[in-house]
Motif scaffolding. Structure first.
Motif, PDB file in Angstrom:
ATOM      1  N   SER A  83      59.219  -3.420  44.604  1.00 53.31           N
ATOM      2  CA  SER A  83      60.206  -4.485  45.251  1.00 53.31           C
ATOM      3  C   SER A  83      59.774  -4.940  46.702  1.00 53.31           C
ATOM      4  O   SER A  83      60.129  -5.814  47.025  1.00 53.31           O
ATOM      5  N   HIS A  84      58.886  -4.202  47.215  1.00 56.12           N
ATOM      6  CA  HIS A  84      58.344  -4.655  48.639  1.00 56.12           C
ATOM      7  C   HIS A  84      56.844  -5.129  48.509  1.00 56.12           C
ATOM      8  O   HIS A  84      56.441  -5.512  49.567  1.00 56.12           O
ATOM      9  N   THR A 113      48.623  -9.884  44.462  1.00 52.91           N
ATOM     10  CA  THR A 113      47.880  -9.644  45.476  1.00 52.91           C
ATOM     11  C   THR A 113      48.020  -8.234  46.055  1.00 52.91           C
ATOM     12  O   THR A 113      46.970  -7.793  46.709  1.00 52.91           O
ATOM     13  N   GLY A 114      49.151  -7.595  45.568  1.00 52.80           N
ATOM     14  CA  GLY A 114      49.261  -6.263  46.270  1.00 52.80           C
ATOM     15  C   GLY A 114      49.757  -6.334  47.622  1.00 52.80           C
ATOM     16  O   GLY A 114      49.772  -5.212  48.374  1.00 52.80           O
ATOM     17  N   LEU A 115      49.909  -7.334  48.379  1.00 53.78           N
ATOM     18  CA  LEU A 115      50.521  -7.675  49.786  1.00 53.78           C
ATOM     19  C   LEU A 115      51.836  -7.121  49.549  1.00 53.78           C
ATOM     20  O   LEU A 115      52.832  -7.165  48.698  1.00 53.78           O
ATOM     21  N   GLY A 166      59.329  -6.292  51.716  1.00 58.73           N
ATOM     22  CA  GLY A 166      58.505  -5.446  52.589  1.00 58.73           C
ATOM     23  C   GLY A 166      58.156  -5.629  53.746  1.00 58.73           C
ATOM     24  O   GLY A 166      58.213  -4.841  54.789  1.00 58.73           O
ATOM     25  N   PHE A 167      57.878  -6.822  54.235  1.00 63.77           N
ATOM     26  CA  PHE A 167      57.565  -7.124  55.343  1.00 63.77           C
ATOM     27  C   PHE A 167      58.760  -6.994  56.451  1.00 63.77           C
ATOM     28  O   PHE A 167      58.490  -6.524  57.582  1.00 63.77           O
ATOM     29  N   MET A 168      59.909  -7.083  56.024  1.00 63.08           N
ATOM     30  CA  MET A 168      61.225  -7.319  56.842  1.00 63.08           C
ATOM     31  C   MET A 168      61.323  -5.748  57.118  1.00 63.08           C
ATOM     32  O   MET A 168      61.810  -5.199  57.900  1.00 63.08           O
ATOM     33  N   ALA A 169      61.015  -4.888  56.008  1.00 61.47           N
ATOM     34  CA  ALA A 169      61.255  -3.413  56.045  1.00 61.47           C
ATOM     35  C   ALA A 169      60.357  -2.768  56.977  1.00 61.47           C
ATOM     36  O   ALA A 169      60.527  -1.823  58.003  1.00 61.47           O
TER      37      ALA A 169
END
Length: 491
Positions: A323-324, A329-331, A336-339
């Protein structure tokens, strides 16, 4: 997965049950063997006691010996013409049990100088040996000598009170123990002990087992000495799972029987029997392995719970990761960025750039989406090699990406972003034998406030505006701006 786990559990449980069944059978056989030795040992003690008395009595001589003095005996003739003879207490008496006996005969036994009276007075010398054993052995409920001259000596005395001489022939001599002993030729009796029972006792109305042995004096057969013990006492020390069968025949099928119980080569009709039907085996399994089965059951439940918990945790971690992260790309994705952003540390400057690949729709339309996906992967791989592990590089969606770097030296971000832009432009891509290139445009915003960077929406909005400016300006470039100024920063 569930089916595999179920199969594993079935196999494990099957192995445990098989092991416990085998272990239970071994335990049960050990108990059976132990109980067999207990009963055989107890029989040996009783056999030995009778044989010891037999030997002592055989050493007494009745010939050329004075008869018992009438003054030492009490002769009582009852209303039923039953003669009861007992010994009077004397000053030289050492133990109370010496007088704890009663001799019963017909009335001729009380008449002086009759053959029966004299026979009684010559035979009564065996009494001390009888009363000694009866008085000392706790489990002997009765010891009685049945004379072939039709009188009975019993110790303790109360057991003789129910005897009637006129019934000797019809009842006493037809009792199983007498019939068994008298069925053997006198010359073959020797020191053989006969075991009879269990059967209901005349006076106690309880099941007893009788041990019988022939008594000889002056090498002449005088009668039979019998010893009664309660059947329940004989079997009290064996395991409750077993029972004693009083027949020489083998028990019904499904039961396990020992060899016939014996002592010193003397065989009996008794066998120790272990019921061994399927229900019995299940009972033994529960009884012998209850603690082990409970332990294994608890262990399996706990192991299952631990495995289930670990599986849930792994699934949860996998779902959280998925979910993150962007699956292609696996990025990190936007979530996920916000977490990750929530835990960012304090630095002097923060720069955030939105990257958008130029004319990417043309790549998909010309070379196909699989090639377009490969382009995204190659571009993100190249950028990841150029930034630090602590920098946050993520995919916003489609061909749009975000990059957040934190640093403590002013304008450092311009060098990094420019190198990224140049590297993307110089990165070759291939579709079959065709080589092509893509470029990128970026909009970068710089701030010195960690609170401003954590409230990222405004940062993203301004970076997106700068990205649009870069597109309008001709693409393949990065436009820079300061969060506190609406105007682009000159390079």
């Amino acid at each position: 997965m569930k089916a595999r786990i179920a199969i594993y559990l079935v196999i494990i449980i099957g192995i445990i049950i098989t092991y416990q069944v085998n272990r239970s059978e071994i335990k049960q056989l050990d108990k059976f063997q132990h109980s067999f030795h207990i009963v055989e040992g107890r029989l040996g003690e009783l056999f030995y006691q009778l044989q010891a008395i037999q030997y002592g009595m055989s050493q007494l001589s009745v010939s050329n010996t004075a008869l018992m003095d009438d003054k030492k005996l009490s002769f009582t003739l009852t209303r039923d013409d039953i003669c009861q003879v007992s010994k009077l207490p004397s000053s030289d008496q050492m133990y109370e049990f010496e007088t704890n006996f009663l001799l019963v005969s017909d009335k001729a036994g009380c008449e002086k100088n009759t053959i029966l009276n004299n026979k009684i007075k010559e035979t009564i010398k065996i009494v001390p040996m009888m009363t000694f054993l009866a008085g000392r052995a706790d489990d002997v409920i009765s010891l009685y000598f049945v004379s072939m001259d039709k009188f009975v000596i019993s110790s303790p005395k109360y057991n003789a009170l129910v005897l009637k001489p006129d019934e000797f022939e019809s009842k006493l001599f037809t009792r199983p123990y007498m019939k068994k002993t008298l069925s053997v030729d006198v010359k073959k009796l020797g020191n053989q002990v006969f075991v009879t029972g269990p059967y209901a006792d005349l006076s106690l109305n309880k099941d007893v087992i009788t041990f019988s042995i022939a008594i000889f004096m002056d090498k002449r057969f005088y009668g039979v000495l019998n010893m009664d013990i309660l059947w329940s006492d004989l079997v009290s020390d064996i395991d409750s799972d077993f029972y004693i069968s009083n027949t020489a025949a083998l028990p019904p099928l499904g039961n396990l029987a020992s060899e016939t119980l014996s002592f010193d080569g003397q065989m009996t009709d008794l066998r120790l029997v272990m019921p061994n039907a399927m229900v019995d085996k299940l009972k033994y399994l529960i009884k012998n392995s209850f603690v082990d089965i409970t332990f294994y059951f608890v262990a399996i439940v706990l192991a299952g719970w631990v495995l289930y918990t670990l599986k849930l945790r792994l699934v949860s971690q996998t779902l959280a990761k998925e979910s993150h992260h962007d699956p292609l790309t696996g990025l990190l994705n936007r979530r996920g960025f916000m977490a990750e952003l929530a835990g960012i540390g304090r630095h002097q400057f923060y720069s955030f750039m939105i990257i958008d690949l130029d004319n990417f729709k043309h790549v998909n339309d010309t070379y196909g989406h699989p090639v377009g996906d490969e382009v995204l992967i190659r571009v993100t791989t190249a950028i990841r090699h150029m930034v630090r592990e602590k920098d946050m590089f993520f995919r916003l969606g489609g061909e749009e990406f975000g990059l957040l770097i934190a640093y403590n030296k002013d304008n450092k971000q311009i060098d990094i972003f420019e190198r990224i832009c140049e590297a993307v432009a110089n990165l070759p891509h291939y579709s079959e034998d065709i080589e092509f290139h893509v470029t990128m445009s970026g909009g970068a915003i710089t701030t010195s406030s960690v609170d401003q960077i954590k409230s990222i929406k405004s940062i993203i909005k301004q970076a997106d505006e700068l990205l649009y400016t870069a597109k309008v300006a001709g693409k393949n470039r990065v436009i820079y701006g300061d969060f506190n100024s609406r105007n682009p920063i000159e390079r």
